[in-house]
Design a protein around this motif. Structure first.
Motif, PDB file in Angstrom:
ATOM      1  N   ILE A  60      39.514  35.075  37.086  1.00 21.49           N
ATOM      2  CA  ILE A  60      39.774  36.517  37.156  1.00 21.49           C
ATOM      3  C   ILE A  60      38.475  37.301  37.105  1.00 21.49           C
ATOM      4  CG2 ILE A  60      40.779  38.480  35.926  1.00 21.49           C
ATOM      5  CD1 ILE A  60      43.070  36.670  35.091  1.00 21.49           C
ATOM      6  N   GLU A  64      37.943  37.684  40.969  1.00 21.81           N
ATOM      7  CA  GLU A  64      39.121  38.443  41.389  1.00 21.81           C
ATOM      8  C   GLU A  64      39.135  39.915  40.991  1.00 21.81           C
ATOM      9  OE1 GLU A  64      42.380  36.230  39.782  1.00 21.81           O
ATOM     10  OE2 GLU A  64      41.977  34.450  40.977  1.00 21.81           O
ATOM     11  N   MET A  65      38.177  40.379  40.217  1.00 22.67           N
ATOM     12  CA  MET A  65      38.260  41.753  39.727  1.00 22.67           C
ATOM     13  C   MET A  65      37.784  42.763  40.772  1.00 22.67           C
ATOM     14  SD  MET A  65      37.530  41.711  35.638  1.00 22.67           S
ATOM     15  CE  MET A  65      35.768  41.889  35.755  1.00 22.67           C
ATOM     16  N   PRO A  80      43.005  43.854  35.681  1.00 21.20           N
ATOM     17  CA  PRO A  80      43.582  42.666  36.299  1.00 21.20           C
ATOM     18  C   PRO A  80      44.727  42.082  35.478  1.00 21.20           C
ATOM     19  CG  PRO A  80      41.589  42.071  35.129  1.00 21.20           C
ATOM     20  CD  PRO A  80      41.745  43.559  34.967  1.00 21.20           C
ATOM     21  N   ARG A 113      44.168  42.190  41.441  1.00 19.48           N
ATOM     22  CA  ARG A 113      43.320  40.996  41.519  1.00 19.48           C
ATOM     23  C   ARG A 113      43.036  40.693  42.982  1.00 19.48           C
ATOM     24  NH1 ARG A 113      46.038  36.696  37.197  1.00 19.48           N
ATOM     25  NH2 ARG A 113      46.278  38.172  35.474  1.00 19.48           N
TER      26      ARG A 113
END
Length: 424
Positions: A60, A64-65, A80, A113
């Motif tokens: 994350i 993914e942020m 997220p 995300r």
């Protein structure tokens, strides 16, 4: 130029949004029964909150942020997940000082995300979660699990299973960590770059790798339950005892580690077992995070929580063929035949709505036949036709669409009549 919804997001249109509303309503009703009070936090926070709270070794944080710099030069991130924000609010507002502990919170809203879109997984998704902060009692672990199991059963899911594990205390984690390093170190070059970087930082995360899940060393990796301290084993035994008392079935999976760094002791996932649901079966995940409150600047307060995706819940319902009992009935459709009648129709509709009677009328000057067809398409229970005669008599024929029966009712008595017949 034409515009489309951004990749990884979706429009939830009328006809589908009613399903969302029904699920959200059922969730809120259960939260009331369990006494989890709603908290609403900002959609973006300081980036460091998620780096410290979620863990800088997680996918994350690393991949993914959605992070950006505002005009003041501050690094901010679209949330997220919900736990870090809830704990930040708990600390900032000194909720640990409240006389009633644990503080039981719930939240529902969009999370963000940057990941590859898959069935039921989006870059903007809606997450519901709860946090119980301030108690180290294994009974609260069981309560949190019972709540999410109740949510799934209330909406009609049957093909689900609860999977449990214990990550133990710090002593457990340290011993297991060293064993994992020694296990993977000789062959770490055979693993993906993520696993190689995790070896020293957080080797437990190697077990959660999707790339190397079939590597032979995964199956033979040291099992965490073998390293549980006596206290950790006793705690986990009590959690299972409470679940047994509540009649909640579960499976033990020693490789269940979850994807966030803050978990310890009880961890759990709820998975769909419906045929054809897909390769990724997890619907919900959660666990205990003793130490997180302190990491975010608060006192040493224990906590536990879970989060579930509404999108994946809907996908599971579809896989099981469950039809939600969505009620979107229109009580009354008023057919107006001329401009003067439209004015009276607007007046009557306003009086209906004031008494909780849903009502609608035509706004594009269709003929009477087309208006009647519209009333039928909208599923109106009753239709009123207003024309010159009805205005002169100050009364309208109320047609019951299901039977075709008609009843003449004075304008001043329409609200009472419709309220009464609508209840029959």
């Amino acid at each position: 130029m034409s515009f489309k919804v951004p990749r990884g997001t979706q429009d939830i249109l009328p006809g589908q949004s009613e399903k969302w509303q029904l699920i959200e309503e059922k969730i809120r009703e259960l939260c009331h029964l369990y006494r989890y009070k709603e908290i609403r936090t900002p959609m973006f926070e300081a980036t460091e909150l998620f780096q410290r709270g979620v863990g800088d070794t997680t996918d994350i944080v690393q991949k993914e942020m959605y992070t950006f710099e505002d005009r003041g030069g501050r690094s901010l991130t679209l949330r997220p997940e919900g736990t870090a924000s809830a704990v930040r609010a708990y600390v900032e507002h000194k909720m640990f000082g409240q006389p009633d502990q644990p503080v039981k919170l719930s939240y529902m809203g969009p999370m963000f995300r940057y990941e590859r879109q898959q069935a039921g997984r989006y870059r903007q998704f809606v997450q519901f979660g709860v946090e119980a902060i301030g108690s180290a009692d294994p009974a609260i672990d069981a309560e949190v699990i019972a709540l999410v199991m109740d949510i799934y059963s209330t909406v009609g899911l049957k093909d689900i299973k609860l999977v449990l594990n214990s990550l133990g205390d710090k002593e457990t984690r340290d011993a297991h960590r060293q064993a994992l390093i020694e296990h993977f170190q000789p062959s770490i070059g055979e693993f993906c770059s993520d696993c190689q970087s995790r070896l020293e930082k957080n080797p437990l995360r190697i077990l959660d790798c999707k790339v190397d899940r079939e590597h032979p060393l995964m199956a033979s990796a040291p099992a965490l339950p073998d390293y549980l301290t006596a206290d950790s084993a006793a705690y986990f035994a009590k959690v299972k005892m409470y679940l047994d008392a509540l009649g909640i079935a579960y499976e033990i999976d020693p490789n269940l580690v979850r994807g966030l760094d803050y978990y310890n002791h009880t961890t759990f996932e709820i998975m769909s077992t419906a045929a054809g649901f897909g390769a990724i079966t997890t619907l919900c995940g959660g666990g205990r995070y003793n130490g997180l409150v302190e990491d975010i600047g608060g006192p040493d307060m224990p906590g536990i929580g879970f989060a579930l995706s509404i999108e994946r819940l809907l996908l599971a319902l579809e896989a099981e063929g469950v039809e939600l009992d969505v009620k979107d009935e229109l009580d009354v459709f008023v057919v107006a035949l001329d401009d003067e009648a439209k004015v009276k129709a607007a007046e009557l509709i306003s009086s209906f709505r004031a008494k909780g009677i849903s009502a609608d009328m035509d706004y594009i000057d269709r003929k009477m036949k087309a208006q009647m067809k519209a009333a039928d398409r909208l599923g109106a229970k009753f239709v009123l036709v207003l024309g010159e005669t009805e205005l002169a008599e100050a009364a309208a024929n109320v047609k019951t669409m299901a039977t075709g029966d008609q009843q003449k009712v004075a304008f001043h008595d329409l609200v009472n009549y419709l309220s009464r017949i609508n209840r029959l």
